[in-house]
Design an enzyme around this catalytic site. Structure first.
Site, PDB file in Angstrom:
ATOM      1  N   ASP A  34       0.863  -1.189   0.000  1.00 43.89           N
ATOM      2  CA  ASP A  34       0.000   0.000   0.000  1.00 43.89           C
ATOM      3  C   ASP A  34       0.906   1.248   0.000  1.00 43.89           C
ATOM      4  O   ASP A  34       1.718   1.417   0.925  1.00 43.89           O
ATOM      5  CB  ASP A  34      -0.872  -0.036   1.273  1.00 43.89           C
ATOM      6  CG  ASP A  34      -1.810   1.174   1.373  1.00 43.89           C
ATOM      7  OD1 ASP A  34      -1.658   2.114   0.564  1.00 43.89           O
ATOM      8  OD2 ASP A  34      -2.674   1.152   2.273  1.00 43.89           O
ATOM      9  N   GLU A  86      30.005   4.942   5.630  1.00 49.38           N
ATOM     10  CA  GLU A  86      29.908   3.517   5.950  1.00 49.38           C
ATOM     11  C   GLU A  86      29.727   2.711   4.668  1.00 49.38           C
ATOM     12  O   GLU A  86      29.438   1.513   4.717  1.00 49.38           O
ATOM     13  CB  GLU A  86      28.790   3.248   6.936  1.00 49.38           C
ATOM     14  CG  GLU A  86      27.412   3.641   6.445  1.00 49.38           C
ATOM     15  CD  GLU A  86      26.334   3.278   7.450  1.00 49.38           C
ATOM     16  OE1 GLU A  86      26.085   2.079   7.601  1.00 49.38           O
ATOM     17  OE2 GLU A  86      25.769   4.187   8.061  1.00 49.38           O
ATOM     18  N   CYS A 118      26.087   5.552  10.887  1.00 47.26           N
ATOM     19  CA  CYS A 118      25.616   6.910  10.569  1.00 47.26           C
ATOM     20  C   CYS A 118      26.207   7.972  11.484  1.00 47.26           C
ATOM     21  O   CYS A 118      25.856   9.147  11.381  1.00 47.26           O
ATOM     22  CB  CYS A 118      24.092   6.965  10.639  1.00 47.26           C
ATOM     23  SG  CYS A 118      23.318   5.888   9.458  1.00 47.26           S
ATOM     24  N   HIS A 242      18.697  12.417  13.351  1.00 44.51           N
ATOM     25  CA  HIS A 242      19.098  11.476  12.297  1.00 44.51           C
ATOM     26  C   HIS A 242      17.811  10.861  11.740  1.00 44.51           C
ATOM     27  O   HIS A 242      16.974  10.377  12.500  1.00 44.51           O
ATOM     28  CB  HIS A 242      20.021  10.398  12.878  1.00 44.51           C
ATOM     29  CG  HIS A 242      20.236   9.245  11.936  1.00 44.51           C
ATOM     30  ND1 HIS A 242      20.699   9.424  10.649  1.00 44.51           N
ATOM     31  CD2 HIS A 242      20.011   7.910  12.080  1.00 44.51           C
ATOM     32  CE1 HIS A 242      20.763   8.244  10.049  1.00 44.51           C
ATOM     33  NE2 HIS A 242      20.347   7.313  10.883  1.00 44.51           N
TER      34      HIS A 242
HETATM   35  P1  HMG Z   1       8.312  -2.630   8.287  1.00 40.42           P
HETATM   36  O1  HMG Z   1       8.186  -3.922   8.934  1.00 40.42           O
HETATM   37  O2  HMG Z   1       8.292  -2.621   6.820  1.00 40.42           O
HETATM   38  O3  HMG Z   1       7.191  -1.631   8.624  1.00 40.42           O
HETATM   39  O4  HMG Z   1       9.672  -1.995   8.847  1.00 40.42           O
HETATM   40  P2  HMG Z   1       6.068  -1.570   9.777  1.00 40.42           P
HETATM   41  O5  HMG Z   1       5.124  -2.677   9.602  1.00 40.42           O
HETATM   42  O6  HMG Z   1       6.735  -1.362  11.133  1.00 40.42           O
HETATM   43  O7  HMG Z   1       5.373  -0.238   9.310  1.00 40.42           O
HETATM   44  C1  HMG Z   1       6.067   0.962   9.360  1.00 40.42           C
HETATM   45  C2  HMG Z   1       5.053   2.027   9.728  1.00 40.42           C
HETATM   46  O8  HMG Z   1       4.112   2.148   8.664  1.00 40.42           O
HETATM   47  C3  HMG Z   1       4.233   1.696  10.988  1.00 40.42           C
HETATM   48  O9  HMG Z   1       4.024   2.922  11.669  1.00 40.42           O
HETATM   49  C4  HMG Z   1       2.920   1.193  10.415  1.00 40.42           C
HETATM   50  O10 HMG Z   1       1.821   1.362  11.292  1.00 40.42           O
HETATM   51  C5  HMG Z   1       2.773   2.073   9.201  1.00 40.42           C
HETATM   52  P3  HMG Z   1       4.567   3.101  13.192  1.00 40.42           P
HETATM   53  O11 HMG Z   1       3.868   2.071  13.987  1.00 40.42           O
HETATM   54  O12 HMG Z   1       6.076   2.822  13.122  1.00 40.42           O
HETATM   55  O13 HMG Z   1       4.258   4.495  13.536  1.00 40.42           O
HETATM   56  N1  HMG Z   1       1.899   1.515   8.157  1.00 40.42           N
HETATM   57  C6  HMG Z   1       1.034   2.245   7.447  1.00 40.42           C
HETATM   58  N2  HMG Z   1       0.729   3.561   7.482  1.00 40.42           N
HETATM   59  C7  HMG Z   1      -0.217   4.022   6.602  1.00 40.42           C
HETATM   60  N3  HMG Z   1      -0.848   3.221   5.717  1.00 40.42           N
HETATM   61  C8  HMG Z   1      -0.564   1.893   5.661  1.00 40.42           C
HETATM   62  C9  HMG Z   1       0.412   1.362   6.550  1.00 40.42           C
HETATM   63  N4  HMG Z   1       0.931   0.126   6.754  1.00 40.42           N
HETATM   64  C10 HMG Z   1       1.836   0.236   7.738  1.00 40.42           C
HETATM   65  N5  HMG Z   1      -1.201   1.121   4.781  1.00 40.42           N
HETATM   66  C11 HMG Z   1      11.463  -0.534   9.324  1.00 40.42           C
HETATM   67  C12 HMG Z   1       9.965  -0.653   9.072  1.00 40.42           C
HETATM   68  C13 HMG Z   1      11.821   0.885   9.669  1.00 40.42           C
HETATM   69  C14 HMG Z   1      11.844  -1.427  10.509  1.00 40.42           C
HETATM   70  C15 HMG Z   1      12.206  -0.996   8.047  1.00 40.42           C
HETATM   71  O14 HMG Z   1      11.972  -0.068   7.031  1.00 40.42           O
HETATM   72  C16 HMG Z   1      13.702  -1.140   8.225  1.00 40.42           C
HETATM   73  O15 HMG Z   1      14.194  -2.191   8.624  1.00 40.42           O
HETATM   74  N6  HMG Z   1      14.497  -0.066   7.896  1.00 40.42           N
HETATM   75  C17 HMG Z   1      15.929  -0.065   7.994  1.00 40.42           C
HETATM   76  C18 HMG Z   1      16.426   0.117   9.416  1.00 40.42           C
HETATM   77  C19 HMG Z   1      16.157   1.504   9.962  1.00 40.42           C
HETATM   78  O16 HMG Z   1      15.979   2.454   9.250  1.00 40.42           O
HETATM   79  N7  HMG Z   1      16.216   1.640  11.322  1.00 40.42           N
HETATM   80  C20 HMG Z   1      16.008   2.912  11.966  1.00 40.42           C
HETATM   81  C21 HMG Z   1      16.760   3.044  13.293  1.00 40.42           C
HETATM   82  S1  HMG Z   1      18.465   2.535  13.157  1.00 40.42           S
HETATM   83  C22 HMG Z   1      19.236   3.859  12.333  1.00 40.42           C
HETATM   84  O17 HMG Z   1      18.684   4.893  12.185  1.00 40.42           O
HETATM   85  C23 HMG Z   1      20.608   3.615  11.797  1.00 40.42           C
HETATM   86  C24 HMG Z   1      20.695   3.486  10.291  1.00 40.42           C
HETATM   87  O18 HMG Z   1      20.552   4.732   9.679  1.00 40.42           O
HETATM   88  C25 HMG Z   1      22.021   2.829   9.916  1.00 40.42           C
HETATM   89  C26 HMG Z   1      23.304   3.399  10.476  1.00 40.42           C
HETATM   90  O19 HMG Z   1      23.429   3.871  11.583  1.00 40.42           O
HETATM   91  O20 HMG Z   1      24.280   3.269   9.747  1.00 40.42           O
HETATM   92  C27 HMG Z   1      19.621   2.587   9.724  1.00 40.42           C
END
Ligand code: HMG
Length: 438
Positions: A34, A86, A118, A242
């Site tokens: 979606d 990185e 990061c 970040h």
């Molecule tokens: P996911 O499993 O795809 O998503 O993973 P979800 O099911 O948790 O949904 C995400 C959000 O979308 C949720 O909202 C849902 O409710 C919403 P929340 O509960 O979080 O407020 N949602 C919807 N909203 C509207 N309409 C819909 C709908 N469906 C769901 N239909 C995840 C999400 C971020 C975990 C994934 O994208 C991921 O693994 N990302 C990479 C890791 C990441 O970014 N981590 C962030 C913290 S770590 C960090 O920042 C360091 C980093 O930059 C690396 C570094 O340091 O080098 C990553």
């Protein structure tokens, strides 16, 4: 009139983004998701995608070039160049060394990279601040550059992105700065495996939900450490986080506000809209650029608010998985940066999902030995192009526009008088002119 004390400050901010852009609506359709999940759940609209000839190095070099081009005085004073990344392209040679050659920095220069997920650029920024206090006539380049890659079709895929941010650091009075940072920072470190990339992989491994928890814990702990050191501080008009995906900044704001005792939903929504949202518009359009992500928000805020920022305070939170967290603050001076971000983002070429997949495969193919190809055409305004690998050496071309900038700078530097040796702990003792020759 009493002269304001000089500090190690951010003097200017630049950004470089690659040629292509993919919309999240197109990605969602192709992945059977979606589109509202990406748009509202993650807060993403578009992600930047590299074309052939673009990599972490060319993006870093372009961000640095944007800070220096047409300003030979700046070029001649750069005595340190640190790249935070990185997604390095070599396990030994620093990107900063390649930048030294491409930009024509002088030989008397410290060049090195810092890697901590990061957090790398923040570590570089703090080091550069201290260094310019010691060498007040010199300037430091801090460049954050990354290409974020997750597995295709994984939850991380919509949080990819690519780009670089350049920070020019020098000794100046807070009034003449873009941003003067607080004397103290709050920090927090923890040995966690929330996100990492083994050296045998091109894509990151991540425990998505756990990484969000690690980020939020790191933020609260770093904030508490900051508060323990600062007895009284101004309430910041802006809050920069970040932003691996923009909705992460919303989560972070909420957690911090609740931690500070604010629970009223209307207050939280309004405070977020006023203090956080104005810095996020570019992150929505670029994606995660890892170590540059926080500083992309800074560039976006500068561009959005312009001179209205002068005198305002900002809180900044930097997070690097693994992990290291830092909370600090800053005050804007009169030299608010104008990075030209909107025009840069609008100028990108829009592509569909099949082209994005072809391009990601092609950029991995260019990472193989003997991939060298002379014919890679630069995009309009691209100063440096990656031509592939020949006999295990990466080959970079300085495009005409990259050369023009350097020639212009060289002419001007050659006409500058040589400093008197022995009188200056900074520029004067360095063989200034030799380094500028190409
Ligand atoms: P996911 O499993 O795809 O998503 O993973 P979800 O099911 O948790 O949904 C995400 C959000 O979308 C949720 O909202 C849902 O409710 C919403 P929340 O509960 O979080 O407020 N949602 C919807 N909203 C509207 N309409 C819909 C709908 N469906 C769901 N239909 C995840 C999400 C971020 C975990 C994934 O994208 C991921 O693994 N990302 C990479 C890791 C990441 O970014 N981590 C962030 C913290 S770590 C960090 O920042 C360091 C980093 O930059 C690396 C570094 O340091 O080098 C990553």
């Amino acid at each position: 009139m009493v002269e304001e004390q000089k500090d190690g400050v951010i003097l200017d901010v630049s950004v470089a983004v690659p040629r292509y852009v993919l919309s999240h609506d197109a990605l969602a359709e192709a992945r059977g998701i979606d589109p509202d999940k990406y748009r509202y759940g993650l807060g993403c609209e578009e992600m930047s995608v590299c074309g052939p000839g673009e990599d972490t190095v060319t993006l870093a070099a372009e961000a640095a070039w944007r800070l220096l081009k047409g300003d030979p005085e700046r070029l001649s004073r750069v005595g340190m160049c640190i790249v935070g990344t990185e997604s390095n392209v070599d396990a030994s040679k620093s990107i900063a060394s390649t930048l030294h050659g491409l930009l024509g920095l002088r030989p008397a220069c410290r060049v090195f990279d810092i890697q901590h997920a990061c957090y790398g650029a923040t570590a570089a920024l703090q080091m550069a601040r201290s260094w310019v206090r010691q060498y007040p006539r010199q300037l430091a380049l801090v460049i954050a550059s990354d290409v974020a890659r997750y597995e295709r079709c994984s939850p991380g895929e919509p949080t990819q992105g690519a780009g670089a941010v350049g920070l020019l650091i020098g000794a100046a009075s807070p009034r003449d700065a873009c941003l003067t940072l607080s004397a103290v920072s709050g920090t927090y470190a923890s040995d966690v495996n929330d996100f990492w990339r083994p050296t045998y992989q091109k894509t990151a491994c991540v425990k998505g939900k756990f990484s969000v928890d690690c980020y939020l814990k790191g933020m609260v702990e770093a904030y508490d450490d900051y508060k323990a050191q600062v007895k009284a501080s101004a309430v910041p008009e802006h809050m920069l986080f970040h932003a691996p995906f923009p909705h992460m900044a919303r989560k972070a704001h909420r957690r911090l506000m609740v931690h500070q005792g604010h629970t009223d939903e209307i207050f939280l929504a309004d405070d977020y809209r006023r203090r956080v949202e104005p810095s996020l518009w570019a992150n929505r359009r670029v994606g995660n650029i890892y170590t540059g992500s926080l500083y992309l928000s800074l560039a976006a805020l500068c561009e959005q608010e312009g001179d209205d920022l002068t005198g305002c305070h900002a809180a900044l939170f930097s997070y690097g998985s693994g992990s290291c967290s830092e909370y600090f603050t800053g005050r804007f001076g009169q030299a608010v940066a104008r990075p030209g971000l909107q025009a840069m983002l609008d100028a990108r070429d829009s592509i569909g999902v099949s082209r994005y997949e072809v391009l990601s495969d092609a950029s991995l193919a260019l990472e193989q030995n003997q991939s060298f190809c002379e014919d890679i055409a630069p995009r309009k305004g691209q100063p440096f192009t990656f031509l592939g690998i020949r006999d295990h050496e990466r080959v970079y071309r300085q495009n005409e526009i990259g050369r023009r900038g350097e020639d212009f700078a060289r002419e001007r530097v050659e006409s500058l008088p040589r400093a008197i040796p022995g009188r200056d702990p900074g520029v004067g003792q360095r063989p200034l002119l030799d380094g500028v020759a190409g």
